[in-house]
Design a protein around this motif. Structure first.
Motif, short mmCIF file in Angstrom:
data_model
loop_
_atom_site.label_atom_id
_atom_site.label_comp_id
_atom_site.label_asym_id
_atom_site.label_seq_id
_atom_site.Cartn_x
_atom_site.Cartn_y
_atom_site.Cartn_z
N SER A 1 0.38 0.19 16.60
CA SER A 1 1.54 0.89 16.04
C SER A 1 2.75 0.70 16.94
O SER A 1 2.62 0.53 18.16
CB SER A 1 1.23 2.39 15.91
N ASN A 2 3.92 0.69 16.31
CA ASN A 2 5.18 0.41 17.02
C ASN A 2 5.12 -0.95 17.72
O ASN A 2 5.65 -1.13 18.81
CB ASN A 2 5.51 1.51 18.04
N THR B 1 9.06 0.44 11.49
CA THR B 1 8.29 -0.23 12.53
C THR B 1 7.23 -1.13 11.89
O THR B 1 6.84 -0.94 10.74
CB THR B 1 7.59 0.78 13.46
N ILE B 2 6.78 -2.11 12.67
CA ILE B 2 5.71 -3.01 12.24
C ILE B 2 4.50 -2.75 13.14
O ILE B 2 4.61 -2.70 14.36
CB ILE B 2 6.14 -4.48 12.36
N GLY B 3 3.33 -2.59 12.52
CA GLY B 3 2.11 -2.38 13.29
C GLY B 3 1.39 -1.11 12.89
O GLY B 3 1.92 -0.26 12.16
N GLY B 4 0.15 -1.00 13.34
CA GLY B 4 -0.67 0.15 12.98
C GLY B 4 -1.61 -0.17 11.83
O GLY B 4 -1.56 -1.26 11.23
N ARG B 5 -2.44 0.78 11.51
CA ARG B 5 -3.41 0.58 10.43
C ARG B 5 -3.12 1.44 9.20
O ARG B 5 -3.65 1.18 8.14
CB ARG B 5 -4.82 0.89 10.94
N ILE B 6 -2.29 2.48 9.37
CA ILE B 6 -2.05 3.42 8.27
C ILE B 6 -0.61 3.25 7.78
O ILE B 6 0.33 3.34 8.57
CB ILE B 6 -2.28 4.87 8.73
N GLN C 1 0.83 -1.20 0.00
CA GLN C 1 0.00 0.00 0.00
C GLN C 1 0.87 1.25 0.00
O GLN C 1 1.88 1.30 0.70
CB GLN C 1 -0.91 0.00 1.24
N PRO C 2 0.52 2.27 -0.76
CA PRO C 2 1.31 3.51 -0.78
C PRO C 2 1.18 4.24 0.56
O PRO C 2 0.15 4.16 1.23
CB PRO C 2 0.69 4.31 -1.92
N TYR D 1 7.92 5.04 7.09
CA TYR D 1 8.74 4.14 7.90
C TYR D 1 7.86 3.32 8.84
O TYR D 1 8.24 3.03 9.96
CB TYR D 1 9.79 4.95 8.69
N ARG D 2 6.68 2.95 8.35
CA ARG D 2 5.78 2.11 9.12
C ARG D 2 5.10 1.12 8.18
O ARG D 2 4.52 1.50 7.16
CB ARG D 2 4.72 2.93 9.84
N TRP D 3 5.17 -0.15 8.54
CA TRP D 3 4.49 -1.21 7.77
C TRP D 3 3.28 -1.66 8.58
O TRP D 3 3.43 -2.32 9.61
CB TRP D 3 5.44 -2.37 7.52
N PRO D 4 2.07 -1.34 8.17
CA PRO D 4 0.87 -1.70 8.95
C PRO D 4 0.56 -3.18 8.83
O PRO D 4 0.70 -3.79 7.77
CB PRO D 4 -0.23 -0.84 8.32
#
Length: 803
Positions: A211-212, A193-198, A164-165, A202-205
């Motif tokens: 998150s985190n 980081t891994i986690g979250g919905r968005i 996802q973009p 630098y975040r992979w949901p």
């Protein structure tokens, strides 16, 4: 005016205050060592705050269950961090930082995220590739056995690629690293980081994972998994067993790379092993058990753990113990004294005393009174020399006296903060503060022996345009090399806290003031037409003028990037605006243009003040993307709304208001109480401690010394400018340069003190700048306060008529 009477009063107050502080310092019990007896192949044991001698009510660094220690059948010692909230660092010679809860990622590894938000199945992440890139694939196994492989993350060329973009409204995170190839190989780099919905840069949901939830790191040429807010287990490709972070073990006594320290928060332990005994010796920090709480000490849960205690004694009689224990120190001091008497100069004894003070953390690490005695002798002896040579007159005498008052006041504040706390780490901070100020006193004592003629020659060489070409080359190249080298070190290896325990970027502030004054002096000399060198060599003049200006701009931008805080913006504004204000008028008295530009500058200042008014009245309308730390602005504007993120600001306000007129406690010394729970109370929020402990009276006394100090700098700046008008061209240039420099330095001191008091009183948003001479900022004193004080004293002695 002779300020010797004030110097004598300050010294008497310091002796009395130090005596009472040491006499009334509370005593208690501390852990001297922890011995663990564990034969090979025996049952592992678990240690926590009870076994480490920590108090549960002191927010200690140890959890209830912190470390698991196991002895293998071959005799080796293995440790594991079983706490979900506390980190353990086990550095070795080759790995200065090595956290225990780390899982090295290899191809085929699986990470099962145990989240209650997805009850049908646990998401599983599989490592697909780790060869110069990291590829992670998410598989959601459902109850029917089908799999969902739509989610994939790849770390390629320092960039996160995912299915996802990234969402355009994500927080603008800084890239993990600007120059990865310059980062030390052993230092950890947080990639994403891994986690979250968005999805973000630098975040992979991952569905159902907060998150985190986990962190992907890079260290020693490998990818690592670090724990976050989510619970998960890991498994190797060739194994059917699953492990959690609490089950990961590290070899303590590795024959090729043994662990030399265990860091549990702020408490450091030195591990040593001999036969069946493992000994942990605390060397930094540790809770102090006062006499009233000794009966409440918790016994170790396991009889294989034994705790040894010692009494924390701050008796003033300790001052003689180093002398009695080290007769060679007495011999060296006697030799220095005899040399000074024979040569009729204090230089030999001063150099010896400075060397012994510098080495005192190694010679006498247990004695704080030794440092206080060295500090007092240095400043007392310096005041005596200046008094006998009639150099405590006028503004320079006021500068020396108020500097001594601030330094001695800061010693008492840091000393009370350390001796009256419940943890030995604060006393170590106080000792470090005393050590740097004692060394500064001996250095200044040496500098008092330099005659004014040499200070004047040095000032002329700094600005003389007709100097030798070799000196021009040195003067032009060295600042660039030194300044840019420091900035690269800070940006590459440092953070807001600096590099290790020092912040060389503090010296950039001093150097920026010199550069700004250098450019201002060049411009004023050109406008006044004082020398043919400016008219006959326009190209050379442009180089002389624009070089410092360009360097100042580079250092200013580098300072902002290195510190990653909005306080440098405020400091630079308080540095540039006053310089422009006094530089705008023409040196020959042409005022028409000056009035216009001063009005424009005044409008800019009004607009800057208006911004803070706007922020305070309607903070929700201020665009947050304009500021690197907008949360601090919001907390300052609406502290009641931001209870969670603004707890530090709210605590500071609360403790400061409890101080009242003479302090919360009737006794100035003794236990500090609950104020020790305030974060950064020894540095950024030292003003809160002053108001809480010494009340409004002590705070006003401190504020008065600070205003007199800056007033002395302004007075010396004006005096040296007037002195230069009656001198030849070289002295005129040097005088104008020094006048601009001290004017800028005075505003720098005011900026730091305004920020420090603003943190406490709510005048400004929370910023990370120490209160000079009072806060425990050793690098700030070493690279900023001490050089600026030397500039002020040397400049005052140039125009001193009494010597």
């Amino acid at each position: 005016m002779n300020w010797s009477w004030l110097a004598v009063i300050i010294l008497i107050l310091f002796v009395g205050g130090t005596w009472h502080m040491l006499e009334q310092a509370p005593t208690g019990k501390l852990v001297s060592k922890i011995q663990i007896t564990l034969p090979p192949a025996s049952e592992p044991l678990i240690i926590g705050y009870k076994e480490l001698g920590q108090r549960l009510d002191s927010k200690s660094t140890a959890a209830k269950n912190h470390l698991r220690i196991r002895r293998a059948s071959n005799g080796h010692w293995w440790i594991a961090n079983i706490s979900s909230q506390k980190r353990v660092d086990a550095p070795t010679t080759s790995q200065p930082t090595r956290y225990l809860q780390r899982w090295q990622l290899d191809i085929g590894d699986q990470i099962r995220l145990l989240t209650p938000m997805v009850r049908s199945a646990h998401p599983t992440v599989t490592v697909i590739d780790t060869d110069k890139k990291l590829v992670l694939q998410l598989e959601n196994s459902t109850q029917t056995g089908s799999q969902n492989t739509r989610y994939q993350a790849s770390w390629i060329n320092n960039k996160l690629h995912q299915t996802q973009p990234p969402f355009i409204g994500c927080h603008k995170d800084n890239p993990p690293w600007l120059w990865p190839y310059l980062r030390p190989n052993h230092q950890e780099i947080k990639l994403f980081t891994i986690g979250g919905r968005i999805p973000c840069r630098y975040r992979w949901p991952v569905p159902g994972v907060p998150s985190n939830g986990a962190y992907i790191l890079w260290r020693n040429g490998k990818y690592w998994l670090a724990p976050g807010r989510a619970k998960f287990r890991m498994s190797r490709v060739d194994s059917t067993s699953w492990q959690s972070f609490a089950e990961l073990e590290t070899l303590l006594d590795d024959p090729t790379n043994p662990t030399y320290k265990l860091i549990l928060g702020r408490t450091h332990y030195i591990p040593t092993w001999q036969q069946d005994t493992l000994t942990l010796t605390p060397i930094n920090g540790g809770d102090i058990w006062p006499q009233s709480m000794l009966q409440k000490r918790s016994l170790p849960r396991d009889p294989r753990v034994q705790i040894y205690w010692y009494t924390n004694n701050s008796d003033i009689s300790d001052v003689w113990k180093p002398l009695m224990a080290s007769p060679w120190i007495v011999a060296i001091l006697i030799l220095g004294l005899l040399s000074s008497i024979i040569l009729w100069t204090p230089v030999p004894l001063t150099i010896i005393s400075l060397s012994l003070t510098w080495a005192s953390p190694l010679i006498t690490p247990e004695s704080q009174t030794w440092l206080l005695l060295s500090l007092f002798i240095a400043w007392c002896w310096g005041s005596d020399l200046l008094l006998r040579t009639k150099r405590l007159h006028g503004a320079v005498g006021l500068l020396w006296t108020t500097a001594m008052g601030l330094i001695l006041f800061g010693c008492l504040i840091q000393g009370q903060l350390g001796l009256g706390s419940g943890n030995a780490k604060w006393l170590l901070i106080a000792k470090s503060h005393w050590w740097i100020l004692a060394c500064a006193g001996w250095i200044l004592l040496l500098l008092t022996q330099i005659k004014p003629i040499y200070w004047k020659i040095l000032a002329i060489l700094l600005v003389e345009p007709n100097a030798h070409k070799s000196w021009h080359l040195i003067r032009a190249i060295l600042p660039w090399i030194a300044g840019i080298f420091v900035l690269i070190l800070q940006i590459v290896f440092g953070s807001e806290e600096g590099i290790g325990k020092m912040q060389p970027v503090e010296g950039i502030k001093t150097f920026s003031a010199l550069l700004l004054a250098f450019g201002a002096q060049r411009l004023q000399a050109k406008r006044a037409g004082l020398d043919d060198a400016y008219r006959n060599m326009p190209g050379f003049f442009v180089t002389l003028l624009m070089g410092p200006v360009i360097l100042f701009i580079i250092f200013s931008i580098g300072l902002l990037l290195a510190v990653r805080d909005h306080s440098p913006v405020f400091i630079l504004l308080l540095l540039i605006i006053p310089i422009l204000w006094i530089l705008i008028p023409h040196p020959l008295g042409l005022w028409d243009q000056a009035r216009l530009w001063r009005r424009i500058l005044a409008l800019c200042v009004i607009a800057f003040i208006g911004f803070f008014v706007w922020l305070g009245l309607a903070p929700e309308t201020v665009p947050r993307f304009m500021f690197p730390q907008s949360d601090r602005l919001m907390v300052w504007a609406q502290p009641r709304i931001f209870d969670s993120s603004g707890y530090q600001f709210n605590m500071a306000q609360k403790f400061a208001s409890l101080g009242g007129l003479i302090g919360q406690n009737r006794n100035l010394f003794g236990w500090n109480g609950n104020i020790m729970s305030l974060p950064m109370v020894h540095n950024d929020f030292i003003g809160t401690f002053v108001m809480n402990r010494f009340g409004s009276v002590g705070s006003l006394l401190l504020l008065g010394l600070q205003l007199l100090y800056t007033g002395a700098l302004f007075a010396i700046s004006s005096a040296i400018n007037d002195w230069s008008k009656s001198q030849n061209f070289p002295e005129q240039r040097a005088g104008v340069f020094l006048a601009f420099t001290l004017f800028a330095v005075a505003w720098l001191f005011l900026a730091h003190w305004l920020i420090a008091w603003g943190n406490v009183l709510g005048l400004l948003p929370v910023m990370g700048q120490p209160m000079t001479f009072i806060a425990a900022g050793n690098s700030h004193i070493l690279f900023f306060a001490l050089p600026c004080l030397v500039l002020g004293l040397g400049t005052g002695w140039i125009g001193c008529k009494e010597w």
